[in-house]
Design an enzyme around this catalytic site. Sequence first.
Site, PDB file in Angstrom:
ATOM      1  N   HIS A  16       0.843  -1.205   0.000  1.00 41.65           N
ATOM      2  CA  HIS A  16       0.000   0.000   0.000  1.00 41.65           C
ATOM      3  C   HIS A  16       0.874   1.249   0.000  1.00 41.65           C
ATOM      4  O   HIS A  16       1.238   1.774   1.051  1.00 41.65           O
ATOM      5  CB  HIS A  16      -0.940  -0.007   1.214  1.00 41.65           C
ATOM      6  CG  HIS A  16      -2.027   1.023   1.144  1.00 41.65           C
ATOM      7  ND1 HIS A  16      -3.367   0.704   1.144  1.00 41.65           N
ATOM      8  CD2 HIS A  16      -1.979   2.380   1.084  1.00 41.65           C
ATOM      9  CE1 HIS A  16      -4.088   1.809   1.080  1.00 41.65           C
ATOM     10  NE2 HIS A  16      -3.255   2.841   1.050  1.00 41.65           N
ATOM     11  N   HIS A  18       1.097   4.961  -2.454  1.00 45.27           N
ATOM     12  CA  HIS A  18       0.523   5.743  -3.557  1.00 45.27           C
ATOM     13  C   HIS A  18       1.639   6.401  -4.366  1.00 45.27           C
ATOM     14  O   HIS A  18       2.491   7.097  -3.797  1.00 45.27           O
ATOM     15  CB  HIS A  18      -0.411   6.818  -3.008  1.00 45.27           C
ATOM     16  CG  HIS A  18      -1.672   6.282  -2.416  1.00 45.27           C
ATOM     17  ND1 HIS A  18      -2.857   6.227  -3.112  1.00 45.27           N
ATOM     18  CD2 HIS A  18      -1.927   5.755  -1.198  1.00 45.27           C
ATOM     19  CE1 HIS A  18      -3.804   5.706  -2.340  1.00 45.27           C
ATOM     20  NE2 HIS A  18      -3.258   5.408  -1.167  1.00 45.27           N
ATOM     21  N   HIS A 214     -10.061   1.126  -0.093  1.00 47.18           N
ATOM     22  CA  HIS A 214      -9.814   1.941   1.097  1.00 47.18           C
ATOM     23  C   HIS A 214     -11.112   1.973   1.910  1.00 47.18           C
ATOM     24  O   HIS A 214     -12.143   2.448   1.407  1.00 47.18           O
ATOM     25  CB  HIS A 214      -9.477   3.384   0.710  1.00 47.18           C
ATOM     26  CG  HIS A 214      -8.080   3.602   0.240  1.00 47.18           C
ATOM     27  ND1 HIS A 214      -7.609   3.133  -0.978  1.00 47.18           N
ATOM     28  CD2 HIS A 214      -7.031   4.267   0.813  1.00 47.18           C
ATOM     29  CE1 HIS A 214      -6.350   3.497  -1.132  1.00 47.18           C
ATOM     30  NE2 HIS A 214      -5.972   4.190  -0.057  1.00 47.18           N
ATOM     31  N   GLU A 217     -10.781   3.638   7.264  1.00 46.31           N
ATOM     32  CA  GLU A 217      -9.639   4.489   7.642  1.00 46.31           C
ATOM     33  C   GLU A 217     -10.202   5.649   8.463  1.00 46.31           C
ATOM     34  O   GLU A 217     -10.015   5.724   9.674  1.00 46.31           O
ATOM     35  CB  GLU A 217      -8.918   5.003   6.394  1.00 46.31           C
ATOM     36  CG  GLU A 217      -7.746   5.905   6.704  1.00 46.31           C
ATOM     37  CD  GLU A 217      -7.043   6.457   5.470  1.00 46.31           C
ATOM     38  OE1 GLU A 217      -5.945   7.008   5.639  1.00 46.31           O
ATOM     39  OE2 GLU A 217      -7.580   6.366   4.345  1.00 46.31           O
ATOM     40  N   ASP A 296       2.084   4.231   2.674  1.00 45.83           N
ATOM     41  CA  ASP A 296       0.971   5.033   2.183  1.00 45.83           C
ATOM     42  C   ASP A 296       1.448   6.200   1.316  1.00 45.83           C
ATOM     43  O   ASP A 296       1.414   6.114   0.095  1.00 45.83           O
ATOM     44  CB  ASP A 296       0.106   5.519   3.354  1.00 45.83           C
ATOM     45  CG  ASP A 296      -1.324   5.849   2.951  1.00 45.83           C
ATOM     46  OD1 ASP A 296      -1.705   5.533   1.810  1.00 45.83           O
ATOM     47  OD2 ASP A 296      -2.059   6.406   3.790  1.00 45.83           O
TER      48      ASP A 296
END
Length: 359
Positions: A16, A18, A214, A217, A296
Amino acid sequence: MERGLRVFGDPKVELHVHLDGAIRPETILHFGRKRGVPLPGSTVDDLLKHVSYKTPLTLTQFLEKFNHYMPAIAGDREAVRRIAYELVETKAKEGVIYVEVRYSPHLLANCHVDPIPWGQTEGDLTPDEVVNLVNQGLQDGERDFRIKARSILCCMRHMPSWSPEVVELCKKYRNNSVVAIDLAGDESLKVENSSEHKKAYEEAERCGIHRTVHAGEAGPPAMIKEAVYLLKAERIGHGYHVLEDPELYKELLRAKMHFEVCPWSSYLTGACLPDFGKHPVAQFRKDRANYSINTDDPLIFNSSIDKDYSIVKDYMGFTEEEFKRVNINAAQSSFLPEKEKQELLDTLYEAYGMVPSAS
């Protein structure tokens, strides 16, 4: 950081991260100058003062950080290919041997996208070409840095009209670096109110395209239920708030649902309480849940994977054995084809001096 100085010096798997949250500040400055795009700083330190942060913000405030620098990158062919290549190099230096990097093709494009992201002018870089350029960057990085890199294409909750194209791009490039579809963005926008996201995920499932979402969160456990039961997610991005629904949590533990956890991110976005000792990951560890540790958006969080590993070691008492278990879980839950997945697992077992588990 040298291997011996790392919190966990053995090979790692990251699921995970981005792409647009992992760009080198030097690269942003380069393309800002080249394209004449104004940036909030002219040096790395100045830029990072605006782009990164180290005390908690809301998820909305965090997302606003992208507006500061993405206009310098999006819509530029050289930039898109380069950021993918550089991410692979960075991960190789961190000791990651397999990475799944995710991004929205539309947010890096400036043609056939409505609205044009980041307030740019219309250009000629389509989402399809973005995927092709990212694939080239990842593949060049794989060759040069000897790690394996794959990508996940993101649908965006606030732009359901993009989702049909995202799933078609997953289908087109499924044997060329792309391994899955994701849904990211504001969790207050429920999927049940958007048939386009649901249809995209139904098509992904029909075609055998892997699915992650997602959920949980910033949002409540209901969002995780939606991801699992409506979208048929095979993994959950973050998922911390699952603990607020004990029945759902037990069910997902039994199903060995994989949670892609990002400890430092969860602190800085306000997704979890600031006391790491009470972080959901501490409970996941206690229950031997299926989860991985990930960065992330390392640019915005001014971090590396070692930061996340140090947090769980220092505040949650993670041991070498738990780090090994977490990375084995990550490899087993990766979206690689079975043969490649087994090769990855064999590499980890050998590096860890472990005998593969019969289970």
